[in-house]
Scaffold this motif. Sequence first.
Motif, short mmCIF file in Angstrom:
data_model
loop_
_atom_site.label_atom_id
_atom_site.label_comp_id
_atom_site.label_asym_id
_atom_site.label_seq_id
_atom_site.Cartn_x
_atom_site.Cartn_y
_atom_site.Cartn_z
N GLN A 156 7.14 -4.09 1.56
CA GLN A 156 6.54 -4.76 0.41
C GLN A 156 7.02 -4.13 -0.90
O GLN A 156 7.27 -4.85 -1.88
CB GLN A 156 5.01 -4.67 0.50
N LYS A 202 -0.60 -9.92 10.48
CA LYS A 202 -0.97 -10.63 9.25
C LYS A 202 -1.90 -9.78 8.41
O LYS A 202 -1.76 -9.70 7.18
CB LYS A 202 -1.62 -11.97 9.61
N ARG A 203 -2.87 -9.13 9.06
CA ARG A 203 -3.79 -8.26 8.32
C ARG A 203 -3.05 -7.04 7.77
O ARG A 203 -3.32 -6.60 6.64
CB ARG A 203 -4.94 -7.82 9.22
N ALA A 249 0.54 -5.40 1.18
CA ALA A 249 0.90 -6.08 -0.07
C ALA A 249 -0.04 -5.66 -1.20
O ALA A 249 0.39 -5.44 -2.34
CB ALA A 249 0.85 -7.59 0.13
N GLU A 250 -1.32 -5.54 -0.89
CA GLU A 250 -2.28 -5.11 -1.92
C GLU A 250 -1.99 -3.68 -2.35
O GLU A 250 -2.09 -3.34 -3.54
CB GLU A 250 -3.70 -5.22 -1.38
N ASP A 261 0.11 -6.86 6.89
CA ASP A 261 0.94 -7.26 5.75
C ASP A 261 0.09 -7.54 4.51
O ASP A 261 0.52 -7.24 3.39
CB ASP A 261 1.76 -8.49 6.12
N ARG A 262 -1.09 -8.09 4.72
CA ARG A 262 -1.95 -8.36 3.56
C ARG A 262 -2.41 -7.06 2.91
O ARG A 262 -2.35 -6.91 1.69
CB ARG A 262 -3.15 -9.19 4.00
N GLY A 263 -2.86 -6.11 3.72
CA GLY A 263 -3.28 -4.83 3.17
C GLY A 263 -2.14 -4.09 2.51
O GLY A 263 -2.30 -3.50 1.43
N THR A 295 -8.37 -5.05 1.18
CA THR A 295 -8.23 -5.31 2.61
C THR A 295 -8.12 -4.02 3.39
O THR A 295 -7.20 -3.22 3.18
CB THR A 295 -6.98 -6.17 2.88
N THR A 322 -4.13 -11.03 -7.69
CA THR A 322 -4.32 -12.45 -7.87
C THR A 322 -5.79 -12.77 -8.06
O THR A 322 -6.64 -12.33 -7.27
CB THR A 322 -3.78 -13.23 -6.67
N SER A 333 5.15 -1.75 6.78
CA SER A 333 4.92 -2.94 5.96
C SER A 333 4.85 -2.56 4.48
O SER A 333 5.36 -3.30 3.62
CB SER A 333 3.63 -3.63 6.38
#
Length: 211
Positions: free
Chosen positions: A34, A168-169, A175-176, A171-173, A147, A187, A30
């Motif tokens: 990203q 989902k978790r 992305a950060e 991808d969020r981590g 995250t 953000t 991921s």
Amino acid sequence: MTETKSIVVVSAGLSEPSSTRMLADRLASSAIRQLHERGVGATVRVFELRDVASDVMNAMLTGFAPTPLATLNDRVENADALIAVSPIFSTSYSGLFKSWIDVLDREALVGTPVLLGATAGTPRHSLAIDYAMRPLFTYLHAEPVSTGVFAASDDWGSGADRVAPLQKRVDRGAAELADRIVGAQPTTRSDPYSPETYLGGNGSFADLLAP
């Protein structure tokens, strides 16, 4: 793409295959995706701590790291980012994971963006990232992203509905981490208790307290 960043992945899983390595691979994949979306290339090197377990012990006893461990530590020190994943035993990271940290140079992770991950049999250990792993990396002056990604045994169940929340978790981590690597500003969210929220960007706390 005109730029390439290096990511080192360290997995402390003990079995082969292990859910810890599975999570580490998902996080790495991921993160690469990203970064590509941000126009940045990435090289990834994955290390299994169990492959250098005896070297970690020798380094603790002698103060010198054998070549395989020295190579791992050198890669970590020179990486643009680190993904670190540990199984959770007795409510904290594994002994092998902590022993590796103990033989890592104290300055190796200063300013390095880190994505933390952990695995366990039950969701009851999901807070271990924040109360055990995050303080450890903060002590080393690394920069863990907000995250952390925890995966319990049930997260690996069959069916897209079971895996989707974990992804989902992930991808969020990732992305950060990608934002931190490229230097993007996170953000920001408005503070619901700030004067700006109540007064439309004008005023002060004195205005709020005025009769």
